[in-house]
Design a protein around this motif. Structure first.
Motif, PDB file in Angstrom:
ATOM      1  N   LYS A 272       9.755  -6.359  -7.376  1.00  0.00           N
ATOM      2  CA  LYS A 272      10.249  -5.259  -8.207  1.00  0.00           C
ATOM      3  C   LYS A 272       9.159  -4.796  -9.163  1.00  0.00           C
ATOM      4  CE  LYS A 272      14.918  -6.567  -7.185  1.00  0.00           C
ATOM      5  NZ  LYS A 272      16.160  -7.246  -7.554  1.00  0.00           N
ATOM      6  N   VAL A 273       8.027  -4.469  -8.542  1.00  0.00           N
ATOM      7  CA  VAL A 273       6.850  -3.961  -9.249  1.00  0.00           C
ATOM      8  C   VAL A 273       6.329  -2.741  -8.494  1.00  0.00           C
ATOM      9  CG1 VAL A 273       6.186  -6.207 -10.173  1.00  0.00           C
ATOM     10  CG2 VAL A 273       5.347  -5.512  -7.931  1.00  0.00           C
ATOM     11  N   ILE A 274       5.633  -1.872  -9.225  1.00  0.00           N
ATOM     12  CA  ILE A 274       5.051  -0.670  -8.627  1.00  0.00           C
ATOM     13  C   ILE A 274       3.544  -0.885  -8.481  1.00  0.00           C
ATOM     14  CG2 ILE A 274       4.701   1.814  -8.853  1.00  0.00           C
ATOM     15  CD1 ILE A 274       7.200   1.884 -10.637  1.00  0.00           C
ATOM     16  N   PRO A 275       3.021  -0.951  -7.266  1.00  0.00           N
ATOM     17  CA  PRO A 275       1.582  -1.163  -7.079  1.00  0.00           C
ATOM     18  C   PRO A 275       0.776   0.065  -7.505  1.00  0.00           C
ATOM     19  CG  PRO A 275       2.832  -1.657  -5.069  1.00  0.00           C
ATOM     20  CD  PRO A 275       3.742  -0.914  -5.991  1.00  0.00           C
ATOM     21  N   SER A 276      -0.489  -0.136  -7.714  1.00  0.00           N
ATOM     22  CA  SER A 276      -1.390   0.983  -8.019  1.00  0.00           C
ATOM     23  C   SER A 276      -1.510   1.890  -6.797  1.00  0.00           C
ATOM     24  CB  SER A 276      -2.775   0.459  -8.399  1.00  0.00           C
ATOM     25  OG  SER A 276      -2.693  -0.373  -9.542  1.00  0.00           O
ATOM     26  N   PRO A 277      -1.719   3.189  -6.997  1.00  0.00           N
ATOM     27  CA  PRO A 277      -1.893   4.100  -5.856  1.00  0.00           C
ATOM     28  C   PRO A 277      -3.113   3.705  -5.034  1.00  0.00           C
ATOM     29  CG  PRO A 277      -1.531   5.333  -7.889  1.00  0.00           C
ATOM     30  CD  PRO A 277      -1.767   3.897  -8.283  1.00  0.00           C
ATOM     31  N   PRO A 278      -3.022   3.717  -3.717  1.00  0.00           N
ATOM     32  CA  PRO A 278      -4.172   3.358  -2.879  1.00  0.00           C
ATOM     33  C   PRO A 278      -5.162   4.518  -2.801  1.00  0.00           C
ATOM     34  CG  PRO A 278      -2.345   4.031  -1.503  1.00  0.00           C
ATOM     35  CD  PRO A 278      -1.825   4.044  -2.923  1.00  0.00           C
ATOM     36  N   SER A 279      -6.384   4.195  -2.476  1.00  0.00           N
ATOM     37  CA  SER A 279      -7.368   5.246  -2.195  1.00  0.00           C
ATOM     38  C   SER A 279      -7.043   5.889  -0.860  1.00  0.00           C
ATOM     39  CB  SER A 279      -8.776   4.655  -2.148  1.00  0.00           C
ATOM     40  OG  SER A 279      -8.894   3.777  -1.023  1.00  0.00           O
ATOM     41  N   ASN A 280      -7.600   7.076  -0.621  1.00  0.00           N
ATOM     42  CA  ASN A 280      -7.400   7.730   0.678  1.00  0.00           C
ATOM     43  C   ASN A 280      -7.939   6.865   1.806  1.00  0.00           C
ATOM     44  OD1 ASN A 280      -6.157   9.972  -0.432  1.00  0.00           O
ATOM     45  ND2 ASN A 280      -8.077  11.107  -0.652  1.00  0.00           N
ATOM     46  N   TYR A 281      -9.044   6.180   1.533  1.00  0.00           N
ATOM     47  CA  TYR A 281      -9.639   5.303   2.558  1.00  0.00           C
ATOM     48  C   TYR A 281      -8.671   4.175   2.915  1.00  0.00           C
ATOM     49  CZ  TYR A 281     -12.663   1.852   4.761  1.00  0.00           C
ATOM     50  OH  TYR A 281     -13.204   0.939   5.635  1.00  0.00           O
ATOM     51  N   THR A 282      -8.076   3.560   1.914  1.00  0.00           N
ATOM     52  CA  THR A 282      -7.136   2.463   2.162  1.00  0.00           C
ATOM     53  C   THR A 282      -5.917   2.959   2.925  1.00  0.00           C
ATOM     54  OG1 THR A 282      -7.844   1.285   0.176  1.00  0.00           O
ATOM     55  CG2 THR A 282      -5.691   0.699   1.065  1.00  0.00           C
TER      56      THR A 282
ATOM     57  N   ILE B 173       0.838  -1.207   0.000  1.00  0.00           N
ATOM     58  CA  ILE B 173       0.000   0.000   0.000  1.00  0.00           C
ATOM     59  C   ILE B 173       0.871   1.254   0.000  1.00  0.00           C
ATOM     60  CG2 ILE B 173      -1.588   1.372   1.426  1.00  0.00           C
ATOM     61  CD1 ILE B 173      -2.815  -1.331   2.338  1.00  0.00           C
ATOM     62  N   ILE B 174       1.881   1.274   0.856  1.00  0.00           N
ATOM     63  CA  ILE B 174       2.732   2.462   0.966  1.00  0.00           C
ATOM     64  C   ILE B 174       3.602   2.628  -0.277  1.00  0.00           C
ATOM     65  CG2 ILE B 174       4.613   3.526   2.254  1.00  0.00           C
ATOM     66  CD1 ILE B 174       1.936   3.756   3.638  1.00  0.00           C
ATOM     67  N   ALA B 175       4.066   1.536  -0.859  1.00  0.00           N
ATOM     68  CA  ALA B 175       4.831   1.627  -2.107  1.00  0.00           C
ATOM     69  C   ALA B 175       3.961   2.233  -3.205  1.00  0.00           C
ATOM     70  CB  ALA B 175       5.353   0.258  -2.521  1.00  0.00           C
ATOM     71  N   GLY B 176       2.683   1.848  -3.237  1.00  0.00           N
ATOM     72  CA  GLY B 176       1.762   2.433  -4.199  1.00  0.00           C
ATOM     73  C   GLY B 176       1.573   3.922  -3.961  1.00  0.00           C
ATOM     74  N   TYR B 177       1.499   4.302  -2.711  1.00  0.00           N
ATOM     75  CA  TYR B 177       1.369   5.725  -2.359  1.00  0.00           C
ATOM     76  C   TYR B 177       2.587   6.514  -2.830  1.00  0.00           C
ATOM     77  CZ  TYR B 177       1.635   9.894   0.612  1.00  0.00           C
ATOM     78  OH  TYR B 177       1.789  11.183   1.072  1.00  0.00           O
TER      79      TYR B 177
ATOM     80  N   GLN C 281       8.792   0.936  -6.486  1.00  0.00           N
ATOM     81  CA  GLN C 281       8.749  -0.518  -6.388  1.00  0.00           C
ATOM     82  C   GLN C 281       8.619  -0.946  -4.926  1.00  0.00           C
ATOM     83  OE1 GLN C 281      11.990  -2.563  -8.318  1.00  0.00           O
ATOM     84  NE2 GLN C 281      11.990  -1.161 -10.063  1.00  0.00           N
ATOM     85  N   VAL C 282       7.937  -2.053  -4.721  1.00  0.00           N
ATOM     86  CA  VAL C 282       7.860  -2.634  -3.384  1.00  0.00           C
ATOM     87  C   VAL C 282       9.268  -2.908  -2.859  1.00  0.00           C
ATOM     88  CG1 VAL C 282       7.086  -4.627  -2.048  1.00  0.00           C
ATOM     89  CG2 VAL C 282       5.576  -3.628  -3.774  1.00  0.00           C
ATOM     90  N   ALA C 283      10.130  -3.407  -3.714  1.00  0.00           N
ATOM     91  CA  ALA C 283      11.490  -3.745  -3.302  1.00  0.00           C
ATOM     92  C   ALA C 283      12.281  -2.524  -2.860  1.00  0.00           C
ATOM     93  CB  ALA C 283      12.221  -4.452  -4.443  1.00  0.00           C
ATOM     94  N   ALA C 284      12.038  -1.375  -3.487  1.00  0.00           N
ATOM     95  CA  ALA C 284      12.752  -0.153  -3.098  1.00  0.00           C
ATOM     96  C   ALA C 284      12.370   0.254  -1.683  1.00  0.00           C
ATOM     97  CB  ALA C 284      12.440   0.962  -4.085  1.00  0.00           C
TER      98      ALA C 284
END
Length: 218
Positions: A200-210, A17-21, A25-28
């Motif tokens: 090593k992927v970039i998640p979608s940005p989370p909603s404000n609620y998430t 979730i935070i990586a998406g925000y 990448q999750v790995a970064a």
């Protein structure tokens, strides 16, 4: 003040979730967590990992009598490095208990908290209305701690360095000019290289609620 909260552990979902925000990448992000904290936001007693900063406390005390009292008790001094940091969490929390007797807000603001070791004086840019709200979040979960860390990164526009895997630039701006002495940039790169391709992927940005769901409910 009771510093034992829920102490919920950080999960892979929280990191995603935070990586998406942050748009990285999750790995970064995972590399930063590992290097900065060895992945731990709480001690064995469920209190948040904390480091007291007596030189910050000195400057946060605006009332001269309080500053003198703290200085006489060895709780505050004007220059960083005057004394070594306390080596255990128990000693650090003893410092905090004594410092809070002089000025609670200044004491809590003068500690670095949780996974990202975010300094309490940054509570506003981390998305909290008061230092007490910030500390409650630090007590609640690794996700809340990571939320504060991410808000700090975003406020200082450091996420671009995570997105570009620019380890030296990130380490310099997150840890200060002395970052190279601890080889932060090398540790970050080596840690990233060891993480699996699935991270090593970039998640979608989370909603404000998430994103807000990572914080303790009020």
């Amino acid at each position: 003040m009771n510093f034992r909260g829920e102490a919920l552990p950080l999960t892979d979902s929280d990191i995603e979730i935070i990586a998406g925000y942050l748009g990285c990448q999750v790995a970064a992000l995972h590399s930063v967590i590992i290097v900065e904290t060895t992945g731990k936001g709480f001690g064995p007693d469920n209190r948040p990992i904390m480091l007291c900063e007596p030189h910050i406390f000195y400057h946060e005390l605006k009332i001269q009598s309080q500053r003198l009292q703290a200085s006489k008790q060895g709780l505050a001094y004007p220059k960083w490095g005057t004394k070594p940091y306390p080596t255990t969490q128990n000693i650090r929390y003893l410092w905090l208990d004594k410092a809070m007797e002089i000025n609670q807000e200044a004491a809590l603001s003068s500690c670095s908290w949780g996974l990202g070791q975010v300094l309490g004086i940054n509570y506003k840019i981390c998305g909290f209305s008061t230092i007490l709200d910030f500390v409650e979040a630090m007590k609640y979960s690794g996700a809340s701690q990571l939320y504060a860390m991410a808000k700090f990164i975003a406020a200082d526009h450091l996420q671009v360095y995570l997105r570009n895997l620019a380890w030296s630039e990130f380490a310099h701006r997150y840890n200060g000019p002395a970052y190279a002495l601890n080889h932060y940039e090398i540790k970050l790169e080596h840690t990233y290289n060891r993480l699996p391709a699935s991270e090593k992927v970039i998640p979608s940005p989370p909603s404000n609620y998430t994103l807000d769901s990572l914080l303790p409910s009020k």
